[in-house]
Design an enzyme around this catalytic site. Structure first.
Site, PDB file in Angstrom:
ATOM      1  CD  GLU A 196      16.202   4.374 -45.063  1.00 30.58           C
ATOM      2  OE1 GLU A 196      16.506   4.359 -43.858  1.00 30.58           O
ATOM      3  OE2 GLU A 196      16.466   5.316 -45.829  1.00 30.58           O
ATOM      4  CG  ASP A 211      16.927   4.178 -35.811  1.00 34.28           C
ATOM      5  OD1 ASP A 211      16.993   4.904 -36.802  1.00 34.28           O
ATOM      6  OD2 ASP A 211      17.089   2.948 -35.854  1.00 34.28           O
TER       7      ASP A 211
END
Length: 258
Positions: A48, A59
């Protein structure tokens, strides 16, 4: 939808799949392809690649910091597409681009799909792409270029929505381990295990990969008991910060997992 590397991978390997996330342009602008080559050589099953964005909502601090460095290094979607030109001559593992909708829309959604498919990308994770808009507007574009869109589910996702996501998915479902951001450690608490068991018991047609909080061999193996594999991001970004050369950092980290 025609087969791509992602769908073939899940047909050929049913468990213990290792998906590694890293941020394009980090630690240095031109490290992207080097990291891809080393991940394949060291035994990752799929990769990824994060497209840096100034406000990466899901995140945690480690990946946010890598986004900032990559942006300062000059990374952009256009630069990433240029770096991936010819990568399929050297790297065969499935490649997913992960990012947020704003830069993709600025690039142009169909152009993004077309350019990604041309360099050998297999799918995308775009967490803030609205489900209804995907179904009505974007799904035909992705299918036109043979690309998969991977959806996230969390402990708060209803069974009805999970089944809806399963019906619309064509490769795998990203099972977020908890409601926290990336980098938070997977716990063996009863609530989390109940969530894993519940989703596993739904009999979904798509494989599941668990992400958020997978950082080492014990947490990877624990996640693999409840899914087809797991995704490691923040811990790998930290490994890339080590003082050794980037190839050595990749190899050393993957040796701790397999």
């Amino acid at each position: 939808m025609p087969q791509n590397r992602l769908t073939r991978l899940f047909q050929e390997k049913s468990g213990n799949l290792l998906n590694i996330y890293f941020t394009a342009g980090y630690p240095k602008l031109d490290d992207t392809v080097t990291i891809l080559e080393e991940l394949e050589a060291a035994g990752a099953d799929l990769v990824e690649i994060g497209m840096p964005f100034s406000d990466p909502l899901a995140d945690g601090p480690t990946i946010q910091a890598s986004n900032q460095v990559a942006l300062e290094n000059g990374m952009s979607i256009r630069k990433l597409m240029a770096q991936l030109q010819g990568v399929r001559e050297r790297v065969s593992l499935p490649i997913i681009l992960m990012g947020y909708l704003n830069p993709v829309m600025q690039y142009g959604f169909e152009r993004f799909c077309q350019d990604a498919a041309a360099v050998g990308v297999d799918g995308f994770i775009l967490p803030d792409l609205p489900f209804a808009e995907y179904e009505e507007e974007y799904k035909p574009i992705l299918e036109k270029y043979g690309l998969s869109l991977i959806f996230l589910i969390t402990p708060q996702t209803s069974e009805a929505r999970i089944r809806q996501i399963d019906a619309l998915s064509s490769s795998f479902i990203y099972m977020v381990s908890s409601a926290s951001t990336t980098g938070s450690q997977v716990q063996t608490n009863e609530g989390q295990q109940a969530y894993f068991s519940k989703v596993k018991g739904l009999g979904l047609r798509n494989p599941l990969l668990i992400g958020f909080g997978i950082s080492d061999r014990p947490s990877f193996e624990l996640a693999c008991q409840s899914a087809h594999g797991a995704i490691i991001g923040s811990a790998f970004i930290k490994a890339l910060q080590q003082p050794a050369e980037v190839r050595e950092n990749v190899r050393s980290f993957l040796k701790t997992l397999r």
